[in-house]
Design a protein around this motif. Structure first.
Motif, mmCIF file in Angstrom:
data_model
loop_
_atom_site.group_PDB
_atom_site.id
_atom_site.type_symbol
_atom_site.label_atom_id
_atom_site.label_comp_id
_atom_site.label_asym_id
_atom_site.label_seq_id
_atom_site.Cartn_x
_atom_site.Cartn_y
_atom_site.Cartn_z
ATOM 1 N N PRO A 162 -30.648 -6.590 -54.788
ATOM 2 C CA PRO A 162 -30.402 -7.637 -55.798
ATOM 3 C C PRO A 162 -29.714 -7.068 -57.037
ATOM 4 C CG PRO A 162 -32.672 -6.883 -55.949
ATOM 5 C CD PRO A 162 -32.016 -6.054 -54.868
ATOM 6 N N TYR A 163 -28.737 -7.814 -57.542
ATOM 7 C CA TYR A 163 -28.062 -7.453 -58.783
ATOM 8 C C TYR A 163 -28.066 -8.669 -59.715
ATOM 9 C CZ TYR A 163 -26.602 -3.359 -56.175
ATOM 10 O OH TYR A 163 -26.609 -2.218 -55.429
ATOM 11 N N GLU A 164 -27.473 -8.517 -60.893
ATOM 12 C CA GLU A 164 -27.559 -9.579 -61.896
ATOM 13 C C GLU A 164 -26.887 -10.860 -61.421
ATOM 14 O OE1 GLU A 164 -26.556 -10.386 -66.626
ATOM 15 O OE2 GLU A 164 -25.808 -8.587 -65.627
ATOM 16 N N LYS A 165 -25.698 -10.738 -60.773
ATOM 17 C CA LYS A 165 -24.937 -11.935 -60.429
ATOM 18 C C LYS A 165 -24.735 -12.117 -58.922
ATOM 19 C CE LYS A 165 -22.381 -12.083 -64.768
ATOM 20 N NZ LYS A 165 -21.039 -12.162 -65.398
ATOM 21 N N PHE A 166 -25.216 -11.167 -58.107
ATOM 22 C CA PHE A 166 -25.054 -11.333 -56.666
ATOM 23 C C PHE A 166 -26.132 -10.550 -55.925
ATOM 24 C CE2 PHE A 166 -22.718 -7.542 -57.700
ATOM 25 C CZ PHE A 166 -22.896 -6.693 -56.618
ATOM 26 N N TYR A 167 -26.249 -10.851 -54.649
ATOM 27 C CA TYR A 167 -27.233 -10.213 -53.776
ATOM 28 C C TYR A 167 -26.489 -9.772 -52.520
ATOM 29 C CZ TYR A 167 -31.657 -9.664 -51.193
ATOM 30 O OH TYR A 167 -32.725 -9.163 -50.481
ATOM 31 N N ARG A 168 -26.647 -8.527 -52.121
ATOM 32 C CA ARG A 168 -25.897 -8.068 -50.954
ATOM 33 C C ARG A 168 -26.785 -7.342 -49.953
ATOM 34 N NH1 ARG A 168 -22.264 -2.981 -53.276
ATOM 35 N NH2 ARG A 168 -23.992 -1.573 -53.700
ATOM 36 N N ILE A 169 -26.308 -7.307 -48.708
ATOM 37 C CA ILE A 169 -26.980 -6.597 -47.628
ATOM 38 C C ILE A 169 -25.982 -5.603 -47.056
ATOM 39 C CG2 ILE A 169 -28.071 -6.811 -45.364
ATOM 40 C CD1 ILE A 169 -28.912 -9.641 -46.182
ATOM 41 N N ALA A 223 -38.865 -2.213 -27.803
ATOM 42 C CA ALA A 223 -39.310 -2.596 -29.144
ATOM 43 C C ALA A 223 -38.790 -1.563 -30.137
ATOM 44 C CB ALA A 223 -40.828 -2.688 -29.210
ATOM 45 N N ILE A 224 -38.384 -2.027 -31.294
ATOM 46 C CA ILE A 224 -37.848 -1.151 -32.342
ATOM 47 C C ILE A 224 -38.765 -1.231 -33.550
ATOM 48 C CG2 ILE A 224 -35.885 -0.635 -33.822
ATOM 49 C CD1 ILE A 224 -35.184 -0.259 -30.941
ATOM 50 N N ASP A 225 -39.161 -0.072 -34.067
ATOM 51 C CA ASP A 225 -39.974 -0.019 -35.283
ATOM 52 C C ASP A 225 -39.066 0.095 -36.506
ATOM 53 O OD1 ASP A 225 -42.623 -0.174 -34.299
ATOM 54 O OD2 ASP A 225 -42.471 1.891 -33.588
ATOM 55 N N PHE A 226 -39.533 -0.469 -37.620
ATOM 56 C CA PHE A 226 -38.819 -0.378 -38.894
ATOM 57 C C PHE A 226 -39.775 0.191 -39.935
ATOM 58 C CE2 PHE A 226 -36.578 -3.562 -36.554
ATOM 59 C CZ PHE A 226 -35.255 -3.511 -36.959
ATOM 60 N N ARG A 227 -39.303 1.178 -40.675
ATOM 61 C CA ARG A 227 -40.056 1.662 -41.827
ATOM 62 C C ARG A 227 -39.493 0.967 -43.054
ATOM 63 N NH1 ARG A 227 -39.355 7.754 -42.928
ATOM 64 N NH2 ARG A 227 -37.676 7.057 -44.283
ATOM 65 N N VAL A 228 -40.348 0.293 -43.815
ATOM 66 C CA VAL A 228 -39.914 -0.564 -44.917
ATOM 67 C C VAL A 228 -40.336 0.046 -46.250
ATOM 68 C CG1 VAL A 228 -40.040 -2.883 -45.906
ATOM 69 C CG2 VAL A 228 -40.127 -2.581 -43.420
ATOM 70 N N SER A 229 -39.406 0.111 -47.182
ATOM 71 C CA SER A 229 -39.690 0.639 -48.513
ATOM 72 C C SER A 229 -39.163 -0.332 -49.562
ATOM 73 C CB SER A 229 -39.029 2.014 -48.695
ATOM 74 O OG SER A 229 -39.162 2.461 -50.039
ATOM 75 N N THR A 230 -40.019 -0.717 -50.509
ATOM 76 C CA THR A 230 -39.604 -1.603 -51.599
ATOM 77 C C THR A 230 -39.544 -0.809 -52.902
ATOM 78 O OG1 THR A 230 -41.812 -2.316 -52.321
ATOM 79 C CG2 THR A 230 -40.833 -3.479 -50.448
ATOM 80 N N LEU A 231 -38.613 -1.215 -53.776
ATOM 81 C CA LEU A 231 -38.437 -0.530 -55.051
ATOM 82 C C LEU A 231 -38.125 -1.552 -56.137
ATOM 83 C CD1 LEU A 231 -38.086 2.261 -56.547
ATOM 84 C CD2 LEU A 231 -35.642 2.000 -56.084
ATOM 85 N N PRO A 232 -38.959 -1.643 -57.184
ATOM 86 C CA PRO A 232 -38.663 -2.585 -58.283
ATOM 87 C C PRO A 232 -37.429 -2.116 -59.056
ATOM 88 C CG PRO A 232 -40.964 -1.835 -58.340
ATOM 89 C CD PRO A 232 -40.234 -0.945 -57.390
ATOM 90 N N THR A 233 -36.429 -2.983 -59.183
ATOM 91 C CA THR A 233 -35.240 -2.671 -59.975
ATOM 92 C C THR A 233 -35.125 -3.668 -61.125
ATOM 93 O OG1 THR A 233 -33.726 -4.082 -58.713
ATOM 94 C CG2 THR A 233 -34.097 -1.840 -57.886
ATOM 95 N N MET A 234 -34.094 -3.545 -61.932
ATOM 96 C CA MET A 234 -33.917 -4.432 -63.087
ATOM 97 C C MET A 234 -33.822 -5.901 -62.677
ATOM 98 S SD MET A 234 -31.251 -2.484 -65.610
ATOM 99 C CE MET A 234 -31.131 -3.963 -66.616
ATOM 100 N N HIS A 235 -33.247 -6.156 -61.504
ATOM 101 C CA HIS A 235 -32.949 -7.536 -61.129
ATOM 102 C C HIS A 235 -33.704 -7.988 -59.883
ATOM 103 C CE1 HIS A 235 -29.816 -7.300 -64.130
ATOM 104 N NE2 HIS A 235 -29.320 -6.243 -63.535
#
Length: 522
Positions: A162-169, A223-235
């Motif tokens: 997430p950014y101030e004016k857009f969200y990208r993957i 089956a595929i495993d995913f390791r998920v990591s979240t990080l609080p950013t400014m936006h």
């Protein structure tokens, strides 16, 4: 009385600033700051958020209940501004319409049935406190599509940013990040919440990083495993999902790119009854896959294998895998002490980070156990310096470490590759000797096609420096020699460094000289 006059009167009477919404740029509206239902219910808009304060536009400054609910929901101090009711209604309609149309487009573009693909937390119903907000079908289907697309493209990581004016993957494919999609910014909370639910994370906690796991069931046998990591950013919360394919450990040593003599040295080391084998390299260089490939070779009914990892990435039946939990007091050192009471034959330590872990690992290697581990160093000789800098005695290093492998991953040329002519001076500068430039081989470069999506590269190949610890290298360690002395001795013994191994891959036509120079920058 006109709406503008009413707004001016309310502003003067109740002491709130007046704002002309028609002069306000919609792109600056903090669409995600206030819940959409709350905005529609009270006819308010979150105009901007700065620090711990939010500016809210409303036509009725006497609606104190709305301000209280916004203050409670956001946890922010509210600064109200008075606007004209007709302009407020128009802007609200535009904001609602943009989100609705985006959801519709996402739903229409996804033309395949993904029902039941994701194996989620069985307690998800209890964890899902936001109800329909998270279970929005288009968002669910969009996330599932991104996961499947990433697997089909051979990506190693998925970034939700997430950014101030857009969200990208973005997908990381063959080590390169590439933008895939830009969903509406207003959906970032729903996407983050959905991923956190299926990864068994706390959806109400957005202030600190979190780590979790999830599984994508593609078929009865896959089956595929995913390791998920979240990080609080400014936006908002950035989420990175690492794709963990268990089949990558089943490929075998040959598929990793070891040269015949390197493969023979590695197998000879790991099949010894005791000693320490270290795999080194930067993050993302394939150390985990190399370790698991060795474990898979050793994984036999008569061998007891235990691993300490942070976290356990690839699930291998027959191996006792322990994930570290620092909050509960379970770290590498504690796990290793417990392993030694569990009658182990082979121990794998995810990473040697401190002196205590290093000393216990070395004692295990000296007392009849095979120990595999990783370190973050640039090449094999500097690994021994790193252990000494940690405080490990040279005698213990020389008597326990039997082989060190340094590695990098270079992009493999696609089948659309083309022969190229490289000036002899450039080849000599890169590290080729005069004997190598005998005209018996051809250098290739990237072209680009549909298969490689125009990049010219498809997949990756390993570049290795496999250094057995000989008696002469042991003597250098014992007498206080440094990494330069060890590297010189390794060269005399025929050990190729990373650059030399990479140049051999160029001669074999596997990768380009440009890629090797970038990967083994010296």
């Amino acid at each position: 009385m006109k709406t503008g006059e009413i707004a001016t009167f309310c502003s003067t009477t109740f002491g709130s600033p007046w704002l002309d919404l028609s002069a306000y740029d919609e792109t600056y509206v903090a669409k995600d700051a206030i819940d959409a239902k709350l905005m529609a219910k009270h006819q308010v808009i979150g105009l901007s958020k700065r620090g711990n304060r939010i500016t809210v536009a409303l036509a009725d400054p006497t609606n104190l209940r709305a301000l209280d609910e916004i203050r409670f929901q956001t946890g922010l101090a509210v600064d109200p501004v008075v606007v004209e009711v007709d302009k407020l209604t128009q802007m609200l309609a535009k904001l609602t319409e943009s989100v609705s149309s985006a959801l519709s487009n996402m739903s229409v573009s996804d033309e395949f049935d993904m029902e039941g693909l994701i194996e989620t937390n069985p307690d998800e119903a209890q964890a899902d406190t936001t109800g329909a907000e998270i279970d929005d079908a288009p968002v669910v289907r969009f996330i599932q599509k991104m996961l499947v697309d990433a697997i089909n493209e051979g990506a190693s990581d998925i970034h939700f940013e997430p950014y101030e004016k857009f969200y990208r993957i973005r997908f990381r494919t063959d080590g390169i990040l590439r933008e895939i999609s830009q969903p509406p910014l207003a959906l970032k909370e729903k996407i983050a919440a959905r991923i956190k639910v299926i990864s068994r994370l706390d959806i109400s906690e957005k202030r600190v990083p979190q780590d979790g796991r999830m599984k994508l069931v593609l078929s009865k046998n896959k089956a595929i495993d995913f390791r998920v990591s979240t990080l609080p950013t400014m936006h908002g919360e950035k989420i990175v999902m690492r794709i963990l394919d268990p089949t990558s450990a089943m490929l075998g040593v040959d598929a990793l790119g070891y040269e015949p003599e390197q493969k023979a040295a590695l197998l000879d080391a790991v099949e010894r009854p005791y000693g320490m084998v270290l795999v080194t390299g930067p993050t993302g260089s394939g150390k985990t896959v190399s370790l698991y490939t060795c474990l898979n070779i050793l994984n036999k009914p008569g061998v007891n294998i235990s691993t300490a990892e942070d976290p356990a990435e690839i699930n291998l039946p027959g191996i006792n895998q322990v994930t570290m939990n620092d909050k509960a007091g379970l770290n590498f050192a504690v796990s290793l002490k417990a392993f030694l009471r569990q009658d182990p034959d082979v121990i794998m330590v995810g990473e040697i980070r401190d002196l205590e872990t290093a000393e216990i690992s070395i004692k295990a290697a000296q007392t009849g156990h095979m120990v595999l581990s990783t370190l973050h160093t640039n090449d094999a000789p500097t690994t021994l310096d790193r252990l000494k800098n940690m405080g490990v005695a040279p005698f213990n290093i020389a008597s326990s470490v039997i082989l060190i492998t340094a590695q990098r991953l270079a992009r493999r040329l696609c089948s659309c590759k083309k022969p190229i002519d490289i000036p002899m001076e450039a080849l000599m500068q890169a590290g080729f000797s005069e004997a190598d430039l005998d005209g018996s081989w051809q250098a290739y470069g990237p072209v680009g096609c549909d298969r490689c999506k125009g990049s010219g590269y498809k997949g990756r190949v390993g570049i290795y420096q496999v250094m057995p610890i000989s008696e002469e290298i042991q003597r250098i360690i014992m007498t206080g020699g440094n990494s330069m002395d060890i590297a010189a001795q390794a060269q005399l013994e025929g050990v190729s460094d990373l650059r030399q191994s990479g140049l051999l891959k160029v001669k074999q036509g596997m990768t380009s000289l440009t890629e090797v120079l970038a990967t083994t920058n010296e």
